[in-house]
Each structure stands twice: as C-alpha cells, then as structure tokens.
Design a protein around this motif. Structure first.
Motif, short mmCIF file in Angstrom:
data_model
loop_
_atom_site.label_atom_id
_atom_site.label_comp_id
_atom_site.label_asym_id
_atom_site.label_seq_id
_atom_site.Cartn_x
_atom_site.Cartn_y
_atom_site.Cartn_z
N GLY A 35 0.85 -1.18 0.00
CA GLY A 35 0.00 0.00 0.00
C GLY A 35 0.88 1.23 0.00
O GLY A 35 1.61 1.47 0.96
N THR A 36 0.87 1.99 -1.08
CA THR A 36 1.75 3.14 -1.24
C THR A 36 0.93 4.38 -1.53
O THR A 36 0.00 4.35 -2.34
N VAL A 37 1.29 5.46 -0.86
CA VAL A 37 0.67 6.76 -1.11
C VAL A 37 1.77 7.73 -1.52
O VAL A 37 2.79 7.86 -0.82
N ILE A 38 1.58 8.42 -2.64
CA ILE A 38 2.53 9.43 -3.13
C ILE A 38 1.81 10.77 -3.18
O ILE A 38 0.73 10.88 -3.75
N ILE A 39 2.42 11.77 -2.56
CA ILE A 39 1.90 13.13 -2.61
C ILE A 39 3.03 14.02 -3.13
O ILE A 39 4.08 14.14 -2.51
N THR A 40 2.83 14.62 -4.28
CA THR A 40 3.88 15.37 -4.96
C THR A 40 3.91 16.81 -4.47
O THR A 40 2.97 17.29 -3.83
N PRO A 41 4.97 17.55 -4.78
CA PRO A 41 5.05 18.96 -4.38
C PRO A 41 3.90 19.81 -4.90
O PRO A 41 3.50 20.78 -4.27
N SER A 42 3.34 19.42 -6.06
CA SER A 42 2.22 20.18 -6.61
C SER A 42 0.88 19.72 -6.05
O SER A 42 -0.17 20.25 -6.43
N GLY A 43 0.93 18.72 -5.14
CA GLY A 43 -0.29 18.25 -4.51
C GLY A 43 -0.98 17.11 -5.22
O GLY A 43 -2.07 16.69 -4.80
N ASP A 137 2.57 12.84 -16.01
CA ASP A 137 3.16 14.05 -15.44
C ASP A 137 2.44 14.41 -14.15
O ASP A 137 1.25 14.74 -14.15
N LEU A 138 3.17 14.32 -13.03
CA LEU A 138 2.59 14.62 -11.73
C LEU A 138 2.94 16.03 -11.24
O LEU A 138 2.72 16.36 -10.08
N GLY A 139 3.49 16.85 -12.13
CA GLY A 139 3.76 18.25 -11.81
C GLY A 139 5.07 18.47 -11.10
O GLY A 139 5.60 17.60 -10.43
N ASP A 140 5.65 19.66 -11.28
CA ASP A 140 6.89 20.08 -10.62
C ASP A 140 8.04 19.10 -10.83
O ASP A 140 8.84 18.87 -9.91
N GLY A 141 8.11 18.50 -12.01
CA GLY A 141 9.22 17.62 -12.33
C GLY A 141 9.05 16.19 -11.88
O GLY A 141 9.96 15.37 -12.04
#
Length: 202
Positions: A35-43, A137-141
């Motif tokens: 179970g993995t959760v990823i939260i990117t800098p752009s949200g 593309d998940l934003g902010d690189g």
C-alpha cells in the motif's frame, strides 16, 4: 532541480515515509500486501495497491495530509487480493479518483477482482489499462512511467511469457530530480533482470 533531502522514518503505524523536499511517499503496513501513497510537491496524489481490510490505513494517511474527497490516480499492480482488495474500500470511504485508475487490463476470476472493477469503474477517472512506456506528469518535475505490463518490459523490447498473475503485473518508476523509485508489485526475477539492464539503478 536538485534533491534537497530524503528522510526515511518508521511511523507509529509502521509505515515507512520518504520526504524529498515537498515530495511525500508512504509505504503503509497493510499486512502481506502493499500500500503506497505518493503526494507530490504540486499536490498530486497517487495510491498504489492496498490489501483487503486495510483501506482505512490508506485513508488515514490521506486525511492526515489534508487530502479529502478525491485523489488523482490509483494503480493496481496486479489482481491478487493483497494488492487490490482494499482499493474499493478507499473509494467507498468517499475518495473519488479524478484522473484514472490504472491496471493491466483483462479480467480475473475472483470476487475480489469483481469488487475492485465495480468500484474503479464508478470513479470519475474510470478504469484504464496502463500503456507500456507511458509517462504520467505529476507536476513540478515528478513523473510516473509504466515499465512492465503483462510480461512486457519497457524500452528493451524484452518480454517473458507470464506463468502466473504476479508475472503479469504493472510496474512503475516514479522520478523526481535525482530520486527514482521503483514499485513493482510481485513481478518475477526474470522481468526484474531485464528491467534492471534497461533502466539501471533506482
């Protein structure tokens, strides 16, 4: 953009958390499965796999980060219960999936799969078969690339004949600056060997 830091912590719920600048990755303790959760800098938010009965573990992580109502993406690496059994629980707990619920396509003859399929088809993003080599593309690189699918391995042109559900799985590489993360479900050593030659160190 250079990576500022990576800190790995063992939380009270026994999940491992990686912070890279404003990037957060949680590897939750969901029993036998993943179970993995990823939260990117752009949200942007991505949930990858969740075992049956553990949906609340993932929703607790989301809510503790101020995420409510919806996530952006969901990925099912393969159709064993310890990987998809809790994904419908997340959706029925009130989390829509806005962009897409990715999996390997086809079907699988279990009630757990049927419950998963019904749930993801009810979301705004719907159920979408992953495309080998496609980049999200998940934003902010930050990007997420699909690197294995149904026995095929991205870029090398290599493939194996899947002998079981594990070998058919979806794998992704999440990249952020100099940081690469591979998430491969339970794919076999043969695929990992071909993939390692292709993508190098992660």
């Amino acid at each position: 953009m250079s990576m500022k830091r990576i800190v790995i912590l063992l939380s009270l719920i026994l999940s491992i958390t990686i912070f890279s600048a404003d990037m957060k990755i949680y590897f939750a303790d969901v029993g036998q499965g993943d179970g993995t959760v990823i939260i990117t800098p752009s949200g942007k938010t991505v949930v990858i796999d969740c075992e049956s009965g553990e949906g609340s573990t993932i929703t607790d992580i989301l809510s503790s980060n101020g995420v409510s109502g919806s996530i952006d993406y969901m990925v099912a690496t393969h159709y064993h219960a310890e990987h998809i059994g809790g994904l419908d629980e997340i959706i029925y707990a009130g989390y829509d999936v806005d962009m897409a619920c990715y999996d390997r396509g086809y079907s699988y003859g279990t009630p757990t799969f049927n419950n998963y399929k019904t749930a993801v088809q009810s979301t705004t993003g719907g159920r979408i078969t992953a495309s080998l080599g496609s980049v999200i593309d998940l934003g902010d690189g930050v990007t997420m690339t699909f690197v294995t699918l149904n026995g095929e391995v991205f870029n090398s042109g290599g493939s194996i004949e899947p002998s079981n559900e594990n070998d058919s799985g979806v794998s992704v590489i999440v990249q952020y600056g100099e940081f690469d993360l591979f998430i491969g479900g339970d794919i076999g050593d043969n695929q990992k060997g071909v993939l390692g030659d292709d993508v190098g160190d992660v």
